[in-house]
Design a protein around this motif. Sequence first.
Motif, PDB file in Angstrom:
ATOM      1  N   ASP A 164      -5.481   6.529  12.111  1.00 40.90           N
ATOM      2  CA  ASP A 164      -6.702   7.270  11.820  1.00 40.90           C
ATOM      3  C   ASP A 164      -6.864   7.531  10.314  1.00 40.90           C
ATOM      4  OD1 ASP A 164      -9.079   8.440  12.753  1.00 40.90           O
ATOM      5  OD2 ASP A 164      -8.151  10.435  12.790  1.00 40.90           O
ATOM      6  N   GLU A 165      -6.962   8.780   9.905  1.00 40.50           N
ATOM      7  CA  GLU A 165      -7.222   9.133   8.505  1.00 40.50           C
ATOM      8  C   GLU A 165      -6.065   8.771   7.570  1.00 40.50           C
ATOM      9  OE1 GLU A 165     -10.058  10.308   7.054  1.00 40.50           O
ATOM     10  OE2 GLU A 165     -10.916   9.858   9.018  1.00 40.50           O
ATOM     11  N   ARG A 166      -4.852   8.698   8.078  1.00 38.60           N
ATOM     12  CA  ARG A 166      -3.700   8.378   7.222  1.00 38.60           C
ATOM     13  C   ARG A 166      -3.836   7.009   6.577  1.00 38.60           C
ATOM     14  NH1 ARG A 166       1.784   8.445  10.031  1.00 38.60           N
ATOM     15  NH2 ARG A 166       2.449   7.692   8.000  1.00 38.60           N
ATOM     16  N   ILE A 167      -4.577   6.099   7.212  1.00 38.92           N
ATOM     17  CA  ILE A 167      -4.657   4.737   6.717  1.00 38.92           C
ATOM     18  C   ILE A 167      -6.033   4.391   6.147  1.00 38.92           C
ATOM     19  CG2 ILE A 167      -5.288   3.614   8.877  1.00 38.92           C
ATOM     20  CD1 ILE A 167      -3.090   1.486   8.066  1.00 38.92           C
ATOM     21  N   ALA A 168      -6.907   5.370   6.039  1.00 39.52           N
ATOM     22  CA  ALA A 168      -8.258   5.111   5.503  1.00 39.52           C
ATOM     23  C   ALA A 168      -8.185   4.786   4.007  1.00 39.52           C
ATOM     24  CB  ALA A 168      -9.145   6.325   5.737  1.00 39.52           C
ATOM     25  N   PRO A 169      -8.922   3.805   3.540  1.00 43.65           N
ATOM     26  CA  PRO A 169      -9.758   2.838   4.243  1.00 43.65           C
ATOM     27  C   PRO A 169      -8.900   1.718   4.847  1.00 43.65           C
ATOM     28  CG  PRO A 169      -9.895   2.429   1.895  1.00 43.65           C
ATOM     29  CD  PRO A 169      -9.002   3.627   2.087  1.00 43.65           C
ATOM     30  N   VAL A 170      -8.946   1.580   6.159  1.00 41.29           N
ATOM     31  CA  VAL A 170      -8.020   0.747   6.903  1.00 41.29           C
ATOM     32  C   VAL A 170      -8.075  -0.732   6.514  1.00 41.29           C
ATOM     33  CG1 VAL A 170      -9.557   0.475   8.893  1.00 41.29           C
ATOM     34  CG2 VAL A 170      -7.087   0.249   9.189  1.00 41.29           C
ATOM     35  N   SER A 171      -9.255  -1.304   6.386  1.00 39.58           N
ATOM     36  CA  SER A 171      -9.355  -2.737   6.067  1.00 39.58           C
ATOM     37  C   SER A 171      -8.689  -3.055   4.741  1.00 39.58           C
ATOM     38  CB  SER A 171     -10.810  -3.189   6.030  1.00 39.58           C
ATOM     39  OG  SER A 171     -11.385  -3.097   7.298  1.00 39.58           O
ATOM     40  N   GLU A 172      -8.960  -2.232   3.748  1.00 36.89           N
ATOM     41  CA  GLU A 172      -8.389  -2.453   2.419  1.00 36.89           C
ATOM     42  C   GLU A 172      -6.877  -2.286   2.426  1.00 36.89           C
ATOM     43  OE1 GLU A 172      -8.496  -0.206  -1.877  1.00 36.89           O
ATOM     44  OE2 GLU A 172     -10.342  -0.257  -0.712  1.00 36.89           O
ATOM     45  N   ARG A 173      -6.388  -1.238   3.058  1.00 30.25           N
ATOM     46  CA  ARG A 173      -4.944  -0.982   3.035  1.00 30.25           C
ATOM     47  C   ARG A 173      -4.165  -2.015   3.828  1.00 30.25           C
ATOM     48  NH1 ARG A 173      -3.305   5.065   3.607  1.00 30.25           N
ATOM     49  NH2 ARG A 173      -1.319   4.143   3.056  1.00 30.25           N
ATOM     50  N   VAL A 174      -4.684  -2.410   4.996  1.00 29.93           N
ATOM     51  CA  VAL A 174      -4.008  -3.423   5.798  1.00 29.93           C
ATOM     52  C   VAL A 174      -4.005  -4.757   5.051  1.00 29.93           C
ATOM     53  CG1 VAL A 174      -4.163  -4.803   7.909  1.00 29.93           C
ATOM     54  CG2 VAL A 174      -4.347  -2.313   8.026  1.00 29.93           C
ATOM     55  N   SER A 175      -5.143  -5.127   4.497  1.00 26.81           N
ATOM     56  CA  SER A 175      -5.232  -6.393   3.763  1.00 26.81           C
ATOM     57  C   SER A 175      -4.282  -6.420   2.569  1.00 26.81           C
ATOM     58  CB  SER A 175      -6.667  -6.640   3.296  1.00 26.81           C
ATOM     59  OG  SER A 175      -7.522  -6.799   4.405  1.00 26.81           O
ATOM     60  N   LYS A 176      -4.203  -5.314   1.840  1.00 27.00           N
ATOM     61  CA  LYS A 176      -3.292  -5.249   0.686  1.00 27.00           C
ATOM     62  C   LYS A 176      -1.829  -5.327   1.124  1.00 27.00           C
ATOM     63  CE  LYS A 176      -6.099  -2.999  -2.793  1.00 27.00           C
ATOM     64  NZ  LYS A 176      -6.230  -1.862  -3.700  1.00 27.00           N
ATOM     65  N   SER A 177      -1.495  -4.664   2.213  1.00 29.99           N
ATOM     66  CA  SER A 177      -0.107  -4.726   2.700  1.00 29.99           C
ATOM     67  C   SER A 177       0.253  -6.131   3.148  1.00 29.99           C
ATOM     68  CB  SER A 177       0.099  -3.741   3.855  1.00 29.99           C
ATOM     69  OG  SER A 177       0.062  -2.419   3.392  1.00 29.99           O
ATOM     70  N   ILE A 178      -0.650  -6.784   3.853  1.00 25.52           N
ATOM     71  CA  ILE A 178      -0.387  -8.158   4.285  1.00 25.52           C
ATOM     72  C   ILE A 178      -0.264  -9.071   3.072  1.00 25.52           C
ATOM     73  CG2 ILE A 178      -1.349 -10.163   5.499  1.00 25.52           C
ATOM     74  CD1 ILE A 178      -2.529  -8.126   7.533  1.00 25.52           C
ATOM     75  N   ALA A 179      -1.151  -8.899   2.082  1.00 27.03           N
ATOM     76  CA  ALA A 179      -1.080  -9.710   0.860  1.00 27.03           C
ATOM     77  C   ALA A 179       0.265  -9.521   0.161  1.00 27.03           C
ATOM     78  CB  ALA A 179      -2.233  -9.360  -0.076  1.00 27.03           C
ATOM     79  N   LYS A 180       0.789  -8.302   0.161  1.00 28.85           N
ATOM     80  CA  LYS A 180       2.103  -8.043  -0.459  1.00 28.85           C
ATOM     81  C   LYS A 180       3.210  -8.731   0.328  1.00 28.85           C
ATOM     82  CE  LYS A 180       4.544  -6.121  -3.649  1.00 28.85           C
ATOM     83  NZ  LYS A 180       4.422  -6.586  -5.042  1.00 28.85           N
ATOM     84  N   PHE A 181       3.150  -8.666   1.663  1.00 29.44           N
ATOM     85  CA  PHE A 181       4.131  -9.389   2.482  1.00 29.44           C
ATOM     86  C   PHE A 181       4.087 -10.888   2.171  1.00 29.44           C
ATOM     87  CE2 PHE A 181       3.998  -5.969   6.000  1.00 29.44           C
ATOM     88  CZ  PHE A 181       5.217  -5.433   5.622  1.00 29.44           C
ATOM     89  N   VAL A 182       2.882 -11.443   2.029  1.00 29.27           N
ATOM     90  CA  VAL A 182       2.734 -12.867   1.712  1.00 29.27           C
ATOM     91  C   VAL A 182       3.319 -13.149   0.335  1.00 29.27           C
ATOM     92  CG1 VAL A 182       1.062 -14.715   1.239  1.00 29.27           C
ATOM     93  CG2 VAL A 182       0.773 -13.247   3.256  1.00 29.27           C
ATOM     94  N   GLU A 183       2.986 -12.321  -0.640  1.00 29.01           N
ATOM     95  CA  GLU A 183       3.489 -12.493  -2.008  1.00 29.01           C
ATOM     96  C   GLU A 183       5.019 -12.504  -2.051  1.00 29.01           C
ATOM     97  OE1 GLU A 183       3.514 -10.050  -6.245  1.00 29.01           O
ATOM     98  OE2 GLU A 183       2.055  -9.500  -4.719  1.00 29.01           O
ATOM     99  N   LEU A 184       5.630 -11.664  -1.237  1.00 24.73           N
ATOM    100  CA  LEU A 184       7.092 -11.568  -1.194  1.00 24.73           C
ATOM    101  C   LEU A 184       7.733 -12.665  -0.331  1.00 24.73           C
ATOM    102  CD1 LEU A 184       7.412  -7.692  -0.857  1.00 24.73           C
ATOM    103  CD2 LEU A 184       7.929  -9.086  -2.886  1.00 24.73           C
ATOM    104  N   GLY A 185       6.907 -13.506   0.287  1.00 22.95           N
ATOM    105  CA  GLY A 185       7.432 -14.575   1.135  1.00 22.95           C
ATOM    106  C   GLY A 185       7.848 -14.098   2.513  1.00 22.95           C
ATOM    107  N   LEU A 186       7.380 -12.919   2.904  1.00 21.10           N
ATOM    108  CA  LEU A 186       7.762 -12.333   4.186  1.00 21.10           C
ATOM    109  C   LEU A 186       6.755 -12.621   5.294  1.00 21.10           C
ATOM    110  CD1 LEU A 186       8.930  -8.852   2.867  1.00 21.10           C
ATOM    111  CD2 LEU A 186      10.351 -10.855   3.396  1.00 21.10           C
ATOM    112  N   ALA A 187       5.566 -13.109   4.935  1.00 17.16           N
ATOM    113  CA  ALA A 187       4.514 -13.373   5.923  1.00 17.16           C
ATOM    114  C   ALA A 187       3.693 -14.578   5.484  1.00 17.16           C
ATOM    115  CB  ALA A 187       3.615 -12.147   6.090  1.00 17.16           C
ATOM    116  N   VAL A 188       2.983 -15.135   6.442  1.00 20.20           N
ATOM    117  CA  VAL A 188       2.060 -16.239   6.198  1.00 20.20           C
ATOM    118  C   VAL A 188       0.772 -15.941   6.950  1.00 20.20           C
ATOM    119  CG1 VAL A 188       3.859 -17.985   5.845  1.00 20.20           C
ATOM    120  CG2 VAL A 188       2.945 -17.592   8.141  1.00 20.20           C
ATOM    121  N   ILE A 189      -0.306 -16.598   6.534  1.00 19.12           N
ATOM    122  CA  ILE A 189      -1.588 -16.487   7.220  1.00 19.12           C
ATOM    123  C   ILE A 189      -1.875 -17.853   7.823  1.00 19.12           C
ATOM    124  CG2 ILE A 189      -4.038 -15.920   7.003  1.00 19.12           C
ATOM    125  CD1 ILE A 189      -2.158 -13.623   6.144  1.00 19.12           C
TER     126      ILE A 189
END
Length: 127
Positions: free
Chosen positions: A86-111
Amino acid sequence: MVYVVNMVSEYFPMRAHVNWELRDDGIAVIVVEKEFGMLERNLAKLFSAPSNVRRPLDDMNTELWLLMDGTNTLADIIQRMDRLFDERIAPVSERVSKSIAKFVELGLAVIVRDPMTIDWSIDPLGD
């Protein structure tokens, strides 16, 4: 360095082939092997230093990590994270996208467009 990840809501963010585990308290821990030079390797042996680094995630990144299992699109993950935090993660789209981008940058995730195209395990250590 700015790392750009082209994320489309129908694509699947997925864990890369990395070692990780789930602690008893539900927190995901990423296990990264240290890359030693020759001198560092000898010193590590001499002092019995660990050969890996254990990086525990917070509760929100743990949930995100678990959702990146190949069954959820980016849109699915954003909706689930919004419902859970809920409010802890607002704005959700931006925060989720940035976290996923960081995982990708670190080689921990792929899209990926199709999760069936991966040929590695996304399961925790020991599974």
